[in-house]
Write a protein that holds these residues in place. Structure first.
Motif, PDB file in Angstrom:
ATOM      1  N   CYS A   1       1.837  -8.241  14.212  1.00  0.00           N
ATOM      2  CA  CYS A   1       2.163  -7.149  15.131  1.00  0.00           C
ATOM      3  C   CYS A   1       3.578  -6.630  14.891  1.00  0.00           C
ATOM      4  O   CYS A   1       3.825  -5.420  14.937  1.00  0.00           O
ATOM      5  N   TYR A   2       4.510  -7.540  14.627  1.00  0.00           N
ATOM      6  CA  TYR A   2       5.878  -7.124  14.353  1.00  0.00           C
ATOM      7  C   TYR A   2       5.960  -6.351  13.036  1.00  0.00           C
ATOM      8  O   TYR A   2       6.650  -5.326  12.943  1.00  0.00           O
ATOM      9  N   GLY A   3       5.260  -6.822  12.016  1.00  0.00           N
ATOM     10  CA  GLY A   3       5.248  -6.097  10.757  1.00  0.00           C
ATOM     11  C   GLY A   3       4.639  -4.714  10.906  1.00  0.00           C
ATOM     12  O   GLY A   3       5.136  -3.732  10.343  1.00  0.00           O
TER      13      GLY A   3
ATOM     14  N   LEU B   1       9.952 -13.974   8.538  1.00  0.00           N
ATOM     15  CA  LEU B   1       9.165 -13.451   9.652  1.00  0.00           C
ATOM     16  C   LEU B   1       9.991 -13.294  10.923  1.00  0.00           C
ATOM     17  O   LEU B   1       9.680 -12.448  11.762  1.00  0.00           O
ATOM     18  N   PHE B   2      11.045 -14.082  11.060  1.00  0.00           N
ATOM     19  CA  PHE B   2      11.923 -13.924  12.217  1.00  0.00           C
ATOM     20  C   PHE B   2      12.673 -12.599  12.153  1.00  0.00           C
ATOM     21  O   PHE B   2      12.931 -11.971  13.186  1.00  0.00           O
ATOM     22  N   ASP B   3      13.028 -12.157  10.940  1.00  0.00           N
ATOM     23  CA  ASP B   3      13.674 -10.858  10.788  1.00  0.00           C
ATOM     24  C   ASP B   3      12.775  -9.737  11.295  1.00  0.00           C
ATOM     25  O   ASP B   3      13.244  -8.761  11.890  1.00  0.00           O
ATOM     26  N   PHE B   4      11.472  -9.871  11.047  1.00  0.00           N
ATOM     27  CA  PHE B   4      10.546  -8.834  11.506  1.00  0.00           C
ATOM     28  C   PHE B   4      10.507  -8.774  13.035  1.00  0.00           C
ATOM     29  O   PHE B   4      10.411  -7.692  13.615  1.00  0.00           O
TER      30      PHE B   4
ATOM     31  N   PRO C   1       0.825  -1.206   0.000  1.00  0.00           N
ATOM     32  CA  PRO C   1       0.000   0.000   0.000  1.00  0.00           C
ATOM     33  C   PRO C   1       0.857   1.253   0.000  1.00  0.00           C
ATOM     34  O   PRO C   1       2.032   1.222   0.337  1.00  0.00           O
ATOM     35  N   GLN C   2       0.249   2.347  -0.386  1.00  0.00           N
ATOM     36  CA  GLN C   2       0.955   3.618  -0.333  1.00  0.00           C
ATOM     37  C   GLN C   2       1.361   3.918   1.100  1.00  0.00           C
ATOM     38  O   GLN C   2       0.574   3.824   2.030  1.00  0.00           O
ATOM     39  N   MET C   3       2.629   4.267   1.273  1.00  0.00           N
ATOM     40  CA  MET C   3       3.141   4.488   2.616  1.00  0.00           C
ATOM     41  C   MET C   3       2.736   5.865   3.125  1.00  0.00           C
ATOM     42  O   MET C   3       2.714   6.841   2.384  1.00  0.00           O
ATOM     43  N   SER C   4       2.451   5.936   4.408  1.00  0.00           N
ATOM     44  CA  SER C   4       2.211   7.222   5.037  1.00  0.00           C
ATOM     45  C   SER C   4       3.551   7.863   5.357  1.00  0.00           C
ATOM     46  O   SER C   4       4.606   7.250   5.240  1.00  0.00           O
ATOM     47  N   SER C   5       3.518   9.107   5.786  1.00  0.00           N
ATOM     48  CA  SER C   5       4.755   9.785   6.150  1.00  0.00           C
ATOM     49  C   SER C   5       5.459   9.095   7.295  1.00  0.00           C
ATOM     50  O   SER C   5       6.672   9.166   7.435  1.00  0.00           O
ATOM     51  N   ALA C   6       4.680   8.370   8.134  1.00  0.00           N
ATOM     52  CA  ALA C   6       5.275   7.707   9.292  1.00  0.00           C
ATOM     53  C   ALA C   6       6.096   6.489   8.899  1.00  0.00           C
ATOM     54  O   ALA C   6       6.955   6.045   9.631  1.00  0.00           O
ATOM     55  N   THR C   7       5.827   5.940   7.693  1.00  0.00           N
ATOM     56  CA  THR C   7       6.510   4.711   7.298  1.00  0.00           C
ATOM     57  C   THR C   7       7.274   4.840   5.987  1.00  0.00           C
ATOM     58  O   THR C   7       7.891   3.884   5.538  1.00  0.00           O
ATOM     59  N   ALA C   8       7.260   6.028   5.390  1.00  0.00           N
ATOM     60  CA  ALA C   8       7.780   6.174   4.037  1.00  0.00           C
ATOM     61  C   ALA C   8       9.261   5.861   3.921  1.00  0.00           C
ATOM     62  O   ALA C   8       9.734   5.520   2.839  1.00  0.00           O
ATOM     63  N   PHE C   9      10.028   5.999   4.997  1.00  0.00           N
ATOM     64  CA  PHE C   9      11.468   5.822   4.903  1.00  0.00           C
ATOM     65  C   PHE C   9      11.937   4.522   5.544  1.00  0.00           C
ATOM     66  O   PHE C   9      13.123   4.328   5.749  1.00  0.00           O
ATOM     67  N   ILE C  10      11.009   3.629   5.825  1.00  0.00           N
ATOM     68  CA  ILE C  10      11.365   2.329   6.370  1.00  0.00           C
ATOM     69  C   ILE C  10      11.787   1.417   5.228  1.00  0.00           C
ATOM     70  O   ILE C  10      11.050   1.240   4.258  1.00  0.00           O
ATOM     71  N   ASP C  11      12.984   0.840   5.321  1.00  0.00           N
ATOM     72  CA  ASP C  11      13.486  -0.073   4.297  1.00  0.00           C
ATOM     73  C   ASP C  11      13.192  -1.506   4.727  1.00  0.00           C
ATOM     74  O   ASP C  11      13.746  -1.996   5.711  1.00  0.00           O
ATOM     75  N   LEU C  12      12.310  -2.166   3.977  1.00  0.00           N
ATOM     76  CA  LEU C  12      11.931  -3.540   4.293  1.00  0.00           C
ATOM     77  C   LEU C  12      12.743  -4.564   3.513  1.00  0.00           C
ATOM     78  O   LEU C  12      12.580  -5.764   3.732  1.00  0.00           O
TER      79      LEU C  12
END
Length: 360
Positions: free
Chosen positions: A312-314, A24-27, A7-18
């Motif tokens: 929840c972690y994601g 799932l353990f990485d998350f 989904p389109q990222m909000s400003s709160a998540t836009a700079f998170i590099d996934l």
């Protein structure tokens, strides 16, 4: 493999590099850094000594797969049908509480992530976002999880509200007449921050009017959507659920968060599936972290699985894109496992995929 859509990222998540989070353990590792201590301890914890919490994972790890080669399976079909609705893959978002302590956009981010990943989201009674807002946001099916409290009129209004808003099923949690021993929560003196509100949460504690099978029958009379019972760990209870007329059963030990030292859900799943014998769908949660775990659950009788903690972690890592990424990873792992096991569709997954030691 399905192309991932985020989904389109909000400003709160836009700079998170996934990109560096590949399973799932990485998350979970990333979330430990991203979440407040209060939120992380709440999500990660189990009951008492957390033995059941660990067993949920260990029991899945201990099951070995039986690979078949040269089967010409290249594009597996992961679709399943539940209650007349087609799911693109047999993985749902389990109900988990208090998303407002995990991310500023709370359950709305979870709903957006679920919608982007074409997944059904089971919303908790302890949501920190009103159901109306979640329903307005979601573009994929929603189910509602219910804790029945003493105020039966409140319960009636709540489940009928959920149905009116388009929620497609009701999951009644039946394993929590009281909360379990939560030592981690005790140590941090867990409580919701002042700016986080759970609008449908009534005062916790022992119920004056304990939930019984008669209440399950009563709940079914209130709505026209399927009613499932969540928290079944005993084949005799599964039979009682059938007699009460439920539409489905969710094998669950509450993620190891209530009664410690009960078995892992994957251990009891085949016994419950055998007792139910196809009369209603059986779902399972508890410890699912890999696509191979999904295969194992289906092989032992589950129609679909639910995942809670990884969502929840994601959510904590990246909001809606984090939720979508968790689901996409698990779906892709399921597809790869099906190819490697030579199973072209979900109904084709049976006990033949589980390795057993030869007799000689």
């Amino acid at each position: 493999m399905q192309q991932e859509f985020l989904p389109q990222m909000s400003s709160a998540t836009a700079f998170i590099d996934l990109s560096g989070l590949v399973n799932l353990f990485d998350f979970e590792t990333k979330a430990a850094q991203a979440m407040s201590n209060l939120a992380y301890e709440y999500v990660v914890s189990g009951a008492a000594d957390e033995l059941t919490l660990r067993w949920n994972r260990q029991a899945l790890d201990n099951l070995k797969l039986n690979q078949t080669v040269l089967t010409d399976v290249t594009k597996p079909d992961t679709r399943v049908t539940l209650f007349g609705h087609e799911l693109l893959y047999p993985i749902l978002i389990a109900p988990t509480a208090y998303h407002g302590i995990m991310h500023p956009e709370a359950e709305l981010a979870t709903a957006r992530g679920a919608s982007a990943a074409s997944a059904t989201y089971v919303v908790s009674s302890f949501t920190t976002t009103p159901l109306e807002k979640i329903a307005d946001t979601a573009t994929q099916p929603l189910w509602f999880q219910l804790y029945v409290r003493d105020d039966r009129e409140f319960t009636k209004d709540l489940v009928q509200k959920a149905q009116a808003l388009g929620f497609q099923a009701l999951c009644v949690t039946v394993d929590t007449p009281v909360g379990g021993v939560r030592n981690r929560e005790q140590r941090i003196n867990f409580g919701l921050p002042a700016d986080v509100v759970a609008p449908y949460m009534l005062a916790p504690g022992p119920q004056k009017n304990p939930l019984t099978w008669k209440d399950i029958e009563w709940l079914q009379s209130l709505v026209d959507i399927p009613v499932l019972v969540k928290g079944i760990m005993n084949p005799n209870d599964a039979e009682l659920a059938i007699q009460a007329g439920v539409s489905g059963v969710i094998v669950s030990n509450h993620g190891g968060r209530n009664l410690d030292t009960v078995p892992a859900t994957i251990e009891v799943l085949p016994y419950i599936a055998e007792r139910i014998n196809g009369r209603v769908p059986v779902l399972m949660d508890g410890g699912i972290r890999r696509g191979t775990d999904v295969v194992k659950a289906i092989a032992l009788g589950a129609k679909a699985v639910l995942i809670g903690k990884p969502i929840c972690y994601g959510l904590a890592c990246a909001g809606a894109p984090g939720v979508a990424r968790v689901l996409t990873i698990l779906r892709e792992e399921l597809e790869l496992a099906m190819i490697l096991l030579g199973k072209a569709s979900v109904p084709a997954i049976d006990r033949s995929v589980l390795w057993e030691k030869p007799d000689n």
